[in-house]
Write an enzyme that holds these catalytic residues in place. Structure first.
Site, PDB file in Angstrom:
ATOM      1  N   ASP A 417      17.350   5.528 -22.555  1.00  0.00           N
ATOM      2  CA  ASP A 417      16.696   7.693 -22.051  1.00  0.00           C
ATOM      3  C   ASP A 417      18.021   8.080 -21.534  1.00  0.00           C
ATOM      4  OD1 ASP A 417      15.799   8.870 -20.012  1.00  0.00           O
ATOM      5  OD2 ASP A 417      15.726   6.721 -18.060  1.00  0.00           O
ATOM      6  N   GLU A 466       8.768   9.781 -24.322  1.00  0.00           N
ATOM      7  CA  GLU A 466       8.289  10.366 -23.295  1.00  0.00           C
ATOM      8  C   GLU A 466       8.582  11.881 -24.127  1.00  0.00           C
ATOM      9  OE1 GLU A 466      10.322  10.531 -18.545  1.00  0.00           O
ATOM     10  OE2 GLU A 466      11.502  10.963 -20.075  1.00  0.00           O
ATOM     11  N   GLU A 472       6.359   9.569 -12.907  1.00  0.00           N
ATOM     12  CA  GLU A 472       8.065   9.879 -12.499  1.00  0.00           C
ATOM     13  C   GLU A 472       7.936  11.044 -11.838  1.00  0.00           C
ATOM     14  OE1 GLU A 472      11.372  10.793 -15.249  1.00  0.00           O
ATOM     15  OE2 GLU A 472      10.290   9.136 -15.840  1.00  0.00           O
TER      16      GLU A 472
END
Length: 665
Positions: A417, A466, A472
């Site tokens: 991430d 992503e 989210e």
């Protein structure tokens, strides 16, 4: 592994010295004759693309400028041209279909000065790339990539939410998560970048989707609207120079950049500039061009790569309840997640941010609340595997050691991430993650990153990406955020590039009026059946169950259904679709068909022709919006019924609704 089985390859080579500057025009058509690429060579190189006579990309110059002043494409001297036809079948190890037809014509133009241009024409689009044949390393100062568009068309494009760097918005720092604007070229804010893919409208309802493929060691391309509103042109983040450390040592923020965009080791094939062309919106939902243009799988056996579902902790904020221990990032909580995954046959549990000590950016330091060895042992006994989250900088600092250590312990992958950039350094970081993961047989989920460009073909262990405005975002959504419309827009644009780490599966489902952003107990917009349909509609080989295990166990009927849905497929068919309004996709695995459909905020009756299911399918299972789903999003109805004799079925969807069908043996 036999990835490509060539049916036949016919190659026609045309080679002749073509010196001088007189204008030359070279035409390339795809094997069907629908798509035509015209290349004009004079004092510059100009290309155009048309579809059955309709201009999709008007005359557009292309070039590449090196730091030493050399320009690929300036006063070009064509030495020879080569044309070949390829007709083969690709067998992906992990994908939305078992086989891909790969049929195209390719034109290679070799120029004096050590470079080439390659064009490909497919029935559903075109692509080009520069190739350097130089022997010595060099720097790329800039690239001219232009897509001139006739008649001031409307575009669907998303602009980055730029991070604040030294008090100013920097659009090159972005999570690549935003909803789409649908405006004409003239209406677009010319100070804003657009990140790929970008979709443009053409004549007669035709669409042109612009993206890139085979991006392995070069900055990602943004697009900007030209000052005269005639088209789009490429924009690239320069190579990072000074990078500061932020966000608990896990993220790097570029303070200054070099006067060039890429360092190149001489002989190099640059990324493909991709133009997907479709006559119907629905054709965008199952396009394979990015995958076809990517570098084929590296040598090695990837049969160990296991797609599947993941019980995810972060979206639900570790909010389990009806237990006798304090929920949070600790061993007891993760054993609860493991028990849940084991009960429903969910392949993985992820330990998201918090398992490693914050601050040092050292993934070898596990917080004292977690006994990782015990969790790995416990999960193995329950036939569940574990994946670890990692901030990019911590992973980058000690990548090989971290992967070797945790693979030896029994960890099966990393979700990485906070990359939040796509300059050359970060694109190469993604590739190194894939390469190192493959070395130690680890899955790689590239989360906080830009859109995929085919890395999933080159390294099949790189299983998800992503670069999507996923669920989210609803944890902190601003008023006016419209996830429902995004859900019926994104698959026609972002999903053209590849799989999405959207992270669906909310059990708290509300209508437009009742939605509000709550970080610790989040909800979804739209109906329960919409969330179920996401698992069929969205391409996600590693697919999250975002809600709390406690909530899923209260909704066992839906949970069992979700857990049984495959994440990779033998066949995919598009049944219906109009961008921004509705879509229906059918997918088959091991003889079982699933059909998922979504609508926007308009209630809709959708009629499906299910004749493709054949005579053997007699019964189906349906989850459809309940009669009160427009008021209470959680309202749904499950039924098992015989398939009508004429194989036609009409199903109602509530506003923000959906449905999902499974065939029964």
């Amino acid at each position: 592994m036999n990835i490509v089985n060539k049916k036949w390859v016919a190659i026609l080579l045309i080679a002749a010295p073509l010196w001088g500057y007189a204008q030359k025009v070279v035409e390339l058509k795809d094997p069907s004759g629908k798509v035509s690429v015209n290349v004009t060579i004079s004092n510059e190189i100009i290309y155009s693309v048309s579809h059955e006579g309709d201009i999709m990309v008007g005359a557009s110059p292309i070039s590449m400028t090196l730091a030493d002043g050399t320009v690929f494409g300036k006063e070009p001297r064509l030495r020879k041209k080569r044309i070949k036809t390829i007709n083969q079948t690709i067998y992906p190890p992990i994908y939305k279909k078992k086989s891909i037809k790969d049929h195209y014509n390719e034109l290679t133009l070799d120029f004096k000065g050590g470079y080439s241009l390659i064009f490909r024409a497919y029935e559903d689009g075109a692509a080009y790339r520069f190739v350097s044949n130089l022997k010595k390393p060099f720097l790329v100062e800039s690239e001219q990539a232009v897509f001139n568009l006739p008649d001031n068309p409307k575009i669907f494009a998303a602009t980055p939410k730029g991070r604040q760097v030294d008090g100013k918005e920097n659009q090159y720092h972005s999570s690549f998560q935003n909803t789409y604007q649908h405006v004409s070229l003239a209406e677009w804010d010319k100070s804003r970048l657009a990140f790929l893919p970008v979709l443009t409208e053409g004549k007669g309802g035709k669409k042109l989707c612009i993206t890139e493929a085979d991006l392995l060691n070069y900055p990602g391309m943004f697009l900007k609207v030209s000052s005269d509103d005639k088209g789009l042109y490429g924009d690239f983040a320069a190579y990072p120079k000074d990078v500061s450390v932020e966000v608990r040592g896990l993220k790097g923020v570029v303070k200054t950049r070099e006067p060039y965009i890429a360092k190149v080791e001489g002989k190099t094939a640059f990324p493909w500039r991709v133009m997907v062309i479709t006559e119907e919106d629905a054709d965008l939902l199952c396009n394979d061009m990015v995958y076809k243009l990517a570098t084929p799988v590296i040598e090695g056996d990837f049969s160990w790569v296991k797609p599947g579902k993941v019980a995810w902790d972060w979206w639900n904020d570790w909010n389990i309840y009806n237990v006798d221990f304090r929920a949070g990032v600790n061993t007891e909580t993760y054993k609860y997640y493991i028990d849940f995954a084991s009960k429903y046959g969910i392949e993985y549990v992820i330990l998201d941010e918090g398992w490693a000590v914050a601050g040092p950016a050292d993934l070898m330091q596990v917080v004292p609340e977690i006994d990782l060895k015990e969790l790995i042992r416990y999960a193995a006994d329950k036939k569940v595997d574990l994946i670890l989250w990692a901030g990019y900088r911590a992973f980058d600092l000690d990548m090989d050691r971290v992967c070797k250590h945790y693979a030896a312990m029994g960890i099966k992958g990393f979700k990485i991430d906070f990359m939040d950039r796509d300059d050359q350094y970060m694109i190469d970081f993604n590739r190194r993650c894939a390469e190192t993961g493959a070395k130690y047989k680890l899955l790689i989920d590239l989360h906080g990153t830009s859109k995929p460009t085919g890395l999933q073909r080159t390294y099949p262990n790189t299983i998800n990406f992503e670069g999507v405005h996923g669920l989210e975002e609803l944890k902190w959504a601003q008023p006016g955020t419209d996830q429902v419309t995004y859900d019926v827009t994104m698959p026609f644009i972002r999903m053209v590039a590849g799989s999405v780490d959207y992270t669906q599966g909310a059990m708290n489902n509300v209508n437009k009026e009742n939605f509000k952003a709550i970080y610790s107990e989040p909800m979804s917009q739209g109906t329960r059946c919409r969330q179920l349909a996401h698992y069929v509609v969205f391409d996600s080989p590693l697919n999250m169950l975002c809600d709390a295990p406690t909530n899923y166990m209260k909704e066992e009927e839906c949970t069992k259904f979700i857990a049984a849905i495959p994440t990779v497929w033998d066949e995919t068919k598009v049944l219906n679709g109009k961008i921004g309004e509705y879509l229906a996709v059918a997918r088959q695995k091991d003889g079982i068909w699933y059909i998922g459909a979504l609508t926007n905020w308009d209630a809709r009756d959708m009629e499906l022709d299910l004749s493709f299911l054949g005579q053997d399918v007699k019964r189906i299972e349906i989850f459809e919006d309940g009669i009160n789903a427009d008021r209470v999003g959680k309202d749904y109805k499950r039924k098992i019924m015989s398939l009508p004799v004429d194989k036609r079925l009409k199903i109602h969807m509530a506003p923000g609704g959906g449905f999902v069908i499974k065939t029964l043996k």
